[in-house]
Design a protein around this motif. Structure first.
Motif, PDB file in Angstrom:
ATOM      1  N   HIS A   1       0.817  -1.210   0.000  1.00  0.00           N
ATOM      2  CA  HIS A   1       0.000   0.000   0.000  1.00  0.00           C
ATOM      3  C   HIS A   1       0.856   1.269   0.000  1.00  0.00           C
ATOM      4  O   HIS A   1       0.436   2.305  -0.498  1.00  0.00           O
ATOM      5  CB  HIS A   1      -0.933   0.004   1.210  1.00  0.00           C
ATOM      6  N   GLU A   2       2.020   1.185   0.579  1.00  0.00           N
ATOM      7  CA  GLU A   2       2.871   2.372   0.713  1.00  0.00           C
ATOM      8  C   GLU A   2       3.393   2.848  -0.641  1.00  0.00           C
ATOM      9  O   GLU A   2       3.486   4.061  -0.896  1.00  0.00           O
ATOM     10  CB  GLU A   2       4.046   2.063   1.643  1.00  0.00           C
ATOM     11  N   ASN A   3       3.747   1.933  -1.518  1.00  0.00           N
ATOM     12  CA  ASN A   3       4.412   2.309  -2.775  1.00  0.00           C
ATOM     13  C   ASN A   3       3.629   1.908  -4.019  1.00  0.00           C
ATOM     14  O   ASN A   3       4.149   2.033  -5.125  1.00  0.00           O
ATOM     15  CB  ASN A   3       5.800   1.639  -2.835  1.00  0.00           C
ATOM     16  N   TYR A   4       2.394   1.417  -3.839  1.00  0.00           N
ATOM     17  CA  TYR A   4       1.654   0.952  -5.011  1.00  0.00           C
ATOM     18  C   TYR A   4       1.406   2.111  -5.985  1.00  0.00           C
ATOM     19  O   TYR A   4       1.625   1.988  -7.185  1.00  0.00           O
ATOM     20  CB  TYR A   4       0.326   0.337  -4.581  1.00  0.00           C
ATOM     21  N   PHE A   5       0.951   3.239  -5.478  1.00  0.00           N
ATOM     22  CA  PHE A   5       0.759   4.424  -6.313  1.00  0.00           C
ATOM     23  C   PHE A   5       2.038   5.264  -6.290  1.00  0.00           C
ATOM     24  O   PHE A   5       2.612   5.505  -5.216  1.00  0.00           O
ATOM     25  CB  PHE A   5      -0.415   5.263  -5.805  1.00  0.00           C
ATOM     26  N   THR A   6       2.466   5.684  -7.454  1.00  0.00           N
ATOM     27  CA  THR A   6       3.645   6.554  -7.514  1.00  0.00           C
ATOM     28  C   THR A   6       3.304   7.912  -6.924  1.00  0.00           C
ATOM     29  O   THR A   6       2.131   8.275  -6.765  1.00  0.00           O
ATOM     30  CB  THR A   6       4.109   6.729  -8.966  1.00  0.00           C
ATOM     31  N   ASN A   7       4.352   8.671  -6.603  1.00  0.00           N
ATOM     32  CA  ASN A   7       4.122   9.987  -6.017  1.00  0.00           C
ATOM     33  C   ASN A   7       3.342  10.901  -6.960  1.00  0.00           C
ATOM     34  O   ASN A   7       2.499  11.685  -6.521  1.00  0.00           O
ATOM     35  CB  ASN A   7       5.457  10.632  -5.651  1.00  0.00           C
ATOM     36  N   THR A   8       3.635  10.831  -8.262  1.00  0.00           N
ATOM     37  CA  THR A   8       2.902  11.684  -9.199  1.00  0.00           C
ATOM     38  C   THR A   8       1.435  11.274  -9.279  1.00  0.00           C
ATOM     39  O   THR A   8       0.556  12.142  -9.404  1.00  0.00           O
ATOM     40  CB  THR A   8       3.535  11.613 -10.604  1.00  0.00           C
ATOM     41  N   GLN A   9       1.146   9.977  -9.179  1.00  0.00           N
ATOM     42  CA  GLN A   9      -0.252   9.537  -9.151  1.00  0.00           C
ATOM     43  C   GLN A   9      -0.948  10.033  -7.889  1.00  0.00           C
ATOM     44  O   GLN A   9      -2.102  10.476  -7.933  1.00  0.00           O
ATOM     45  CB  GLN A   9      -0.329   8.020  -9.237  1.00  0.00           C
ATOM     46  N   ARG A  10      -0.256   9.978  -6.766  1.00  0.00           N
ATOM     47  CA  ARG A  10      -0.824  10.486  -5.516  1.00  0.00           C
ATOM     48  C   ARG A  10      -1.100  11.979  -5.622  1.00  0.00           C
ATOM     49  O   ARG A  10      -2.164  12.470  -5.218  1.00  0.00           O
ATOM     50  CB  ARG A  10       0.110  10.196  -4.349  1.00  0.00           C
ATOM     51  N   HIS A  11      -0.129  12.729  -6.187  1.00  0.00           N
ATOM     52  CA  HIS A  11      -0.331  14.177  -6.343  1.00  0.00           C
ATOM     53  C   HIS A  11      -1.546  14.466  -7.219  1.00  0.00           C
ATOM     54  O   HIS A  11      -2.345  15.365  -6.916  1.00  0.00           O
ATOM     55  CB  HIS A  11       0.908  14.820  -6.989  1.00  0.00           C
ATOM     56  N   ARG A  12      -1.661  13.694  -8.311  1.00  0.00           N
ATOM     57  CA  ARG A  12      -2.761  13.932  -9.248  1.00  0.00           C
ATOM     58  C   ARG A  12      -4.105  13.652  -8.581  1.00  0.00           C
ATOM     59  O   ARG A  12      -5.076  14.386  -8.777  1.00  0.00           O
ATOM     60  CB  ARG A  12      -2.576  13.047 -10.480  1.00  0.00           C
ATOM     61  N   ILE A  13      -4.168  12.594  -7.789  1.00  0.00           N
ATOM     62  CA  ILE A  13      -5.422  12.249  -7.112  1.00  0.00           C
ATOM     63  C   ILE A  13      -5.788  13.316  -6.088  1.00  0.00           C
ATOM     64  O   ILE A  13      -6.935  13.781  -6.024  1.00  0.00           O
ATOM     65  CB  ILE A  13      -5.301  10.862  -6.450  1.00  0.00           C
ATOM     66  N   VAL A  14      -4.813  13.729  -5.288  1.00  0.00           N
ATOM     67  CA  VAL A  14      -5.095  14.744  -4.266  1.00  0.00           C
ATOM     68  C   VAL A  14      -5.481  16.060  -4.921  1.00  0.00           C
ATOM     69  O   VAL A  14      -6.401  16.761  -4.466  1.00  0.00           O
ATOM     70  CB  VAL A  14      -3.878  14.922  -3.335  1.00  0.00           C
TER      71      VAL A  14
END
Length: 926
Positions: free
Chosen positions: A239-252
């Motif tokens: 769960h910690e690394n499944y989404f890349t940081n750019t994907q996390r940024h885009r979702i937020v």
């Protein structure tokens, strides 16, 4: 006005607006309390790891506010204070203290609170409104499930608040499915997407451009994420690394952009509008860490992503290496990565154009001494007495322009004609192969099937739209602006554009008259050198003045176009961007190219002849200089194109540094004597410059593309100067994005948008322009026709091109001027024959070139065959992974079972991925 029924809100308002608030630390879990350094909704506390951050505290994440003056620094890194919750986004706002304003038109209340007088009540009401919006916005973010933690940096005059935001796993999963985030199905080898690398490898030539960059992102077969099929995706347990940081940024960012902060019917929605309203001063994701390399030795794979980009890409001495496009995409998103991919591809294609152009120029230098017309001019002595160049000038001998006649041959010889044909083919072939490259990258980066979602209204549109109407697609009520009113505004805006283009034409006439005045002044000095070089001096000086006017008008019109586009009320950001780009490009096209077009196609065409000269505002129309119009066009192109590139590079180097210095100075004032402490990531990023997008970068390169294609017949060295500039441009832009800009929100894109259409239009225009340039401006066809009819060695050509002044011209009887006319000023038979040849050449040139271009378009497929195989393979895997019928899935696996091909699956792959690895065609590994 704030709601009066909530004591909590009233307390928050006092804290947010009055920094002298001196209450005790509050124990409530509500957001906004000055002394509450963090907030995570209680239902998500179980998801947070319970570490031992503080002893005796039931909530390991809920800690007291950590101000710079009283508490130790938090743990470094892009995490909450628990050291494990990732920071996905940061909101920043600044609040000034009232302390310094007390006693100036204000009175103090019973508890020391400043009571505003009538004079400042409006300002206080505005601040209260902003505080209410901020509070409501964060409450809605809490209801979505985002985790939040607040930090402060304060002095006696100002407090800067940093709200750190993180998305927990449940929120990420929910929005990932809604946003159709691509999830990995099966790993595959990283492909070598550099054509030059493959060619050099096959030729067994060492590739000095190749460099191994650590932490290259893996390549996967992917499909749209489905929560119900979670166990079928690679790495779903992490769960910690499944989404890349750019994907996390885009979702937020998507959550922030959708969240309501006021009344929905007023379209008070989204963080972008909050920033525009001044509620927040900045909203950005964080960089991965510092870009500077550590002073101690460290393994390359231990560098963070930003350090890798800086060390292997943004530094100047990496100019000869391939760009790490996968790393750029992983860090900045597809839109920015596509820009750098296009810029690198364009720069690589400039290399053969620069080589051919340089060879053409060198061949002109080497054959300059064998030019028969130049020899005749130099050896003519006093044989050709030329008519005066102005009404007050004297006659002159043609032998005076010997040097210019030789230099003119450099830009007007048969090689330049061949080079213009080559560049016409080059431009369209470049665009055809870029389409293939673009399709390959779009698939490689999972954007092949990406289309802009039903876009939300722009914040400015939402704020200014007069009514609300139901969206015909979603059914949700949205801000609405009548289409008829928009069309009328667009028509009015087009009238403004036409007026501005007329202003450009006025400046062009002014430059022409300035050139004539300077030329006359040079001729009247009496100096033989100045008299013979009067035209050259006038052309160079007027070109410099023209460059200054071009840059000035460009700045003015860009600001005007921005206001016009806002006034036209385009609903979505894409519509706004396209309208703005087209406005600015049309103006800049006329602004930059009007003077070269005038010199290439109009100058010297309306001169007339002795006793019947054409005039403009009482001045004789300009004639081409002694070396011909092409040398003057080359001078103009060199000054405008190269001068603009130098000025732009200086601006790109200096302006971001100045802005960053101002931002750091502002924060340093708040930090005061504590600035020596180790700065935190969010503070360091707040000091950086806000990313201004890619508009200026694309515009500069597209205008350059026009210079090297439309007028290349007159300036064979243009591709060389463009190549040198682009090598610098790539490193300048890379350094800005890595070191000087705040990290932009990663945006998806499958192409370079409307810029590709503009490039296509320029490439087709270049064919027409080069045909007319060769036919009417160059001496190529007159020489060719003379060789065919009279003398193959061009003997007597100079005398043949000179006409005698009419008999009634008494000032200098029998003086000569350049034209195909008889003694009465009428056009000769050769002129009409030449005109027919010119028109025939234009028709033949255009038809042949466009036919070949269509053939190239037909022969070169937009999508490579190997890519089509990959797309089919990926669709097959996606169909298998998302199949509802498990039994059918097992049957299909059993039928296709075979030994797996080594090296195509990673240890963490799920069973289906390993089973189907063997079916990957060998062509996909090449």
């Amino acid at each position: 006005m704030l709601r009066k029924g909530s004591e909590l809100q009233r307390g928050d308002r006092e804290v947010l607006l009055d920094l002298d608030y001196g209450g005790e630390a509050q124990t409530t879990d509500s957001y906004g309390s000055l002394h509450n350094g963090s907030y995570i909704p209680p239902r998500f506390l179980s998801a947070a790891a319970a570490d031992e951050y503080t002893e005796g505290d039931d909530d390991p994440i809920h800690v007291h506010c950590n101000t710079r003056s009283s508490q130790p620094l938090p743990q470094l890194g892009n995490y909450f204070r628990d050291g494990r919750t990732k920071i996905d986004f940061v909101l920043v706002w600044e609040i000034r203290s009232r302390r310094k304003r007390r006693g100036k038109g204000k009175v103090t209340g019973e508890e020391g609170e400043a009571v505003p007088t009538e004079e400042s009540s409006r300002s206080e009401r505005r601040k209260a409104q902003l505080a209410q919006w901020r509070e409501k916005f964060v409450q809605n973010l809490e209801s979505v499930g985002l985790l939040m933690e607040k930090e402060e940096t304060a002095n006696e005059k100002k407090t800067i608040h940093f709200l750190k935001i993180s998305a927990p796993w449940d929120v990420l999963v929910c929005y990932a499915e809604e946003l159709c985030v691509r999830a990995p199905l099966q790993a595959q080898p990283n492909l070598d997407l550099n054509t030059s690398a493959r060619v050099l490898s096959r030729l067994c030539i060492p590739n000095v451009m190749m460099e191994s960059v650590p932490k290259r992102p893996l390549d996967y077969y992917t499909c749209a994420f489905r929560k119900s099929k979670m166990n079928r995706f690679l790495g779903c347990d992490d769960h910690e690394n499944y989404f890349t940081n750019t994907q996390r940024h885009r979702i937020v960012y998507e959550i922030l952009a959708r969240t309501v902060y006021g009344k929905r019917k007023r379209a008070e929605v989204g963080v972008d509008r909050l920033v525009n309203e001044g509620v927040y001063t900045a909203a950005f994701p964080l960089h991965e860490g510092p870009f500077q390399l550590p002073k101690f030795e460290i393994r390359p794979d231990e560098l963070n992503q930003r350090q890798i980009l800086y060390h292997y890409w943004a530094r100047w001495w990496k100019w000869s290496k391939y760009q790490p496009l996968d790393h750029i995409r992983e860090y900045f998103g597809e839109k920015i990565a596509l820009y750098f991919a296009w810029l690198g591809f364009y720069t690589a294609w400039l290399l053969p154009a620069a080589v051919v152009g340089t060879l053409v120029f060198v061949s002109g230098v080497m054959s300059m001494g064998t030019n028969t017309p130049a020899k005749e001019v130099c050896n003519s002595g006093a044989s050709y007495l030329m008519c005066p160049l102005c009404n007050t000038c004297k006659a002159w001998n043609m032998s005076d322009i010997c040097a210019m006649a030789k230099v003119g041959y450099l830009f007007d010889h048969p090689g330049t004609v061949l080079f213009s044909v080559f560049m016409s083919f080059w431009a369209v072939t470049f665009l055809e192969y870029w389409k293939r490259k673009m399709a390959t990258l779009a698939h490689h980066w999972d954007c092949m099937d990406f289309h802009e979602e039903e876009e939300r209204p722009r914040p400015e549109f939402a704020a200014m739209a007069p009514t609300m109407e139901a969206n015909p697609v979603t059914g949700v009520k949205e801000p609405y602006f009548p289409e008829k009113t928009r069309l009328s505004r667009m028509f009015t805006g087009s009238m403004v554009i036409i007026m501005m283009l007329c202003v450009v034409m006025i400046f062009l006439v002014t430059v022409v008259m300035c050139r004539g005045i300077i030329s006359v002044m040079m001729f009247h000095t009496g100096s033989p050198v100045l008299r013979t070089e009067a035209g050259t001096i006038a052309n160079i000086s007027s070109s410099i003045v023209n460059l200054g006017l071009i840059l000035l008008m460009g700045r003015v019109y860009t600001a005007l176009a921005e206001q016009l586009t806002k006034w036209e009320m385009h609903r979505t950001q894409t519509q706004y961007d396209n309208a703005f780009i087209m406005k600015v490009f049309i103006f800049q096209f006329v602004n930059f190219y009007s003077s070269p077009f005038y010199v290439a196609f109009f100058k010297g065409r309306f001169v007339g002849y002795p006793t019947n000269y054409g005039t403009l505002f009482g001045m004789r129309n300009e004639d081409c200089g002694p070396g011909g119009c092409l040398i003057e066009l080359a001078e103009q192109l060199f000054i405008i194109m190269v001068g603009k590139q130098i000025i732009n590079n200086i601006q790109e180097f200096i302006i971001p540094k100045v802005k960053a210095w101002q931002q750091k100075r502002t924060l340093a004032k708040v930090l005061g004597g504590k600035a020596s402490q180790e700065p935190r990531r969010w503070e360091e990023d707040y000091q950086l410059v806000e990313c201004e997008g890619l508009f200026e970068e694309y515009l500069e390169m597209v205008l350059q593309f026009g210079f090297i294609t439309i007028f290349v017949a007159a300036f064979p060295l243009a591709p060389l100067f463009a190549l040198l500039n682009n090598w610098v441009e790539i490193r300048l832009d890379a350094h800005k994005f890595v070191c000087e800009y705040r990290r932009p929100v990663a945006e998806r894109a499958q192409n370079i948008g409307v810029w590709f259409n503009i490039l296509e239009a320029l490439s087709h225009l270049s064919v027409i322009a080069n045909a007319f340039l060769i036919a009417f401006t160059s001496d190529f066809l007159p020489r060719l026709l003379y060789q065919y009819k009279f003398d193959n060695d061009l003997n007597g050509y100079v005398n043949f091109t000179l006409a005698y002044a009419p008999l009634n011209y008494t000032e200098y009887p029998m003086c000569r001027y350049k034209a195909f006319r008889d003694n009465n000023g009428n056009y000769s038979l050769f002129y009409w024959e030449l005109l027919a040849v010119r028109l025939g050449f234009i028709i033949a040139f255009e038809h042949v070139v466009f036919f070949v271009l269509r053939a190239i378009d037909w022969i070169v497929p937009d999508v490579p065959e190997s890519l089509e195989l990959k797309i089919k393979r990926e669709r097959y895997l996606a169909k298998q992974a998302l199949a509802e019928n498990q039994e059918a899935l097992l049957v299909s696996r059993g039928r296709g079972a075979a030994p797996a091909t080594p090296g195509t699956s990673s240890p963490g792959q799920w069973n289906m991925g390993r089973t189907h690895t063997h079916t990957m065609p060998h062509t996909l590994h090449s």
